[in-house]
Design an enzyme around this catalytic site. Sequence first.
Site, PDB file in Angstrom:
ATOM      1  N   ASP A   1      31.536  47.572  31.476  1.00 39.40           N
ATOM      2  CA  ASP A   1      31.314  46.691  32.625  1.00 39.40           C
ATOM      3  C   ASP A   1      30.333  47.347  33.590  1.00 39.40           C
ATOM      4  O   ASP A   1      30.022  48.536  33.454  1.00 39.40           O
ATOM      5  CB  ASP A   1      32.633  46.339  33.319  1.00 39.40           C
ATOM      6  CG  ASP A   1      33.551  47.551  33.517  1.00 39.40           C
ATOM      7  OD1 ASP A   1      33.074  48.695  33.419  1.00 39.40           O
ATOM      8  OD2 ASP A   1      34.746  47.351  33.778  1.00 39.40           O
TER       9      ASP A   1
ATOM     10  N   GLU B   1      39.669  40.136  35.641  1.00 45.30           N
ATOM     11  CA  GLU B   1      40.759  40.036  36.599  1.00 45.30           C
ATOM     12  C   GLU B   1      41.765  38.976  36.138  1.00 45.30           C
ATOM     13  O   GLU B   1      41.471  38.197  35.218  1.00 45.30           O
ATOM     14  CB  GLU B   1      40.185  39.664  37.979  1.00 45.30           C
ATOM     15  CG  GLU B   1      39.213  40.693  38.563  1.00 45.30           C
ATOM     16  CD  GLU B   1      39.901  41.959  39.113  1.00 45.30           C
ATOM     17  OE1 GLU B   1      40.981  42.329  38.627  1.00 45.30           O
ATOM     18  OE2 GLU B   1      39.330  42.575  40.042  1.00 45.30           O
TER      19      GLU B   1
ATOM     20  N   HIS C   1      44.124  44.208  34.919  1.00 49.65           N
ATOM     21  CA  HIS C   1      42.787  43.908  34.393  1.00 49.65           C
ATOM     22  C   HIS C   1      42.354  44.946  33.359  1.00 49.65           C
ATOM     23  O   HIS C   1      42.765  46.101  33.412  1.00 49.65           O
ATOM     24  CB  HIS C   1      41.736  43.751  35.509  1.00 49.65           C
ATOM     25  CG  HIS C   1      41.329  44.989  36.230  1.00 49.65           C
ATOM     26  ND1 HIS C   1      41.048  45.009  37.579  1.00 49.65           N
ATOM     27  CD2 HIS C   1      41.126  46.263  35.821  1.00 49.65           C
ATOM     28  CE1 HIS C   1      40.697  46.224  37.941  1.00 49.65           C
ATOM     29  NE2 HIS C   1      40.744  47.013  36.894  1.00 49.65           N
TER      30      HIS C   1
ATOM     31  N   ASP D   1      46.506  45.411  38.641  1.00 50.36           N
ATOM     32  CA  ASP D   1      46.771  43.983  38.438  1.00 50.36           C
ATOM     33  C   ASP D   1      46.688  43.584  36.955  1.00 50.36           C
ATOM     34  O   ASP D   1      46.672  42.407  36.629  1.00 50.36           O
ATOM     35  CB  ASP D   1      45.795  43.132  39.269  1.00 50.36           C
ATOM     36  CG  ASP D   1      44.332  43.394  38.906  1.00 50.36           C
ATOM     37  OD1 ASP D   1      44.055  44.187  37.984  1.00 50.36           O
ATOM     38  OD2 ASP D   1      43.453  42.786  39.560  1.00 50.36           O
TER      39      ASP D   1
HETATM   40  P1  PGA Z   1      41.322  53.909  37.143  1.00 47.41           P
HETATM   41  O1  PGA Z   1      40.773  52.430  36.939  1.00 47.41           O
HETATM   42  O2  PGA Z   1      41.277  54.563  35.798  1.00 47.41           O
HETATM   43  O3  PGA Z   1      40.390  54.558  38.104  1.00 47.41           O
HETATM   44  O4  PGA Z   1      42.725  53.773  37.644  1.00 47.41           O
HETATM   45  C1  PGA Z   1      41.236  51.669  35.873  1.00 47.41           C
HETATM   46  C2  PGA Z   1      40.690  50.268  35.935  1.00 47.41           C
HETATM   47  O5  PGA Z   1      40.527  49.715  37.045  1.00 47.41           O
HETATM   48  O6  PGA Z   1      40.438  49.688  34.881  1.00 47.41           O
END
Ligand code: PGA
Length: 261
Positions: free
Chosen positions: A67, A143, A138, A136
């Site tokens: 992404d 999302e 995702h 959440d």
């Molecule tokens: P993080 O992010 O590894 O920094 O917790 C994970 C994500 O948002 O996919």
Amino acid sequence: MEVVIVPDAKSGGELVAEAMARLLRRKPDALLGVATGSTPLPVYEALAAHVHAGDVDVSRARIAQLDEYVGLPAEHPESYRSVLRREVLEPLGIGMDAFMGPDGTAQDVQGACEAYDRALAEAGGVDLQLLGIGTDGHIGFNEPCSSLVSRTRIKTLTEQTRVDNARFFDGDVDAVPHHVITQGIGTILEARHVVLLATGEAKADAVAASVEGAVAAMCPASALQLHPHATVVVDEGAASKLKLADYFRHTFASKPDWQGI
Ligand code: PGA
């Protein structure tokens, strides 16, 4: 879906890096899908250690981005292209010629998304896709309520995700872009092996919903239940709300070593 509970983030990183190393020994030009965020960092450190120890050769490996922020110039230190160059490509000694990602600065965003999906297919598809998970649920930047068959496209971040990511922008949530390009859930599910890594108690609810809840767009990572080879690697904190934790522990402990994940 296989769930592996590891003692801590470092051992999770080592387990996933070992899976990548095995893949590269079998297929030296494998296409590795990589993720940004804090969670995957122990994977990249452990894989770099394999490379420096000389027990895996990444000279033909290829890297694909998951992404990207829309509108951040590629050379911005927090564009995901820059982050991946710094955290993955340089430590592994892989050049940008072996890297592919969507163009977050394209005028024609939709065209750039479609071009990236085509490029992934033309490259033979992702062999192993590493994913983090948002609080959440995702994956990538899909999302909640993302279509479970979505393709690479533009998405709007939730306020929570922008708050979560503000730490990469000196705590300034206003500096976090609102829009991103993300591989769709359908795109992610085309990878031959999908490995989701989650560490820390803050991810426990999202992990439980993804692994033991219903397949639902409200929890995008639950779509991994539909994948024939999905591995969820969690530390004790992230596993703390799993009802079947003992079963997962027992299953992995009984697995022959040669099988890997
Ligand atoms: P993080 O992010 O590894 O920094 O917790 C994970 C994500 O948002 O996919």
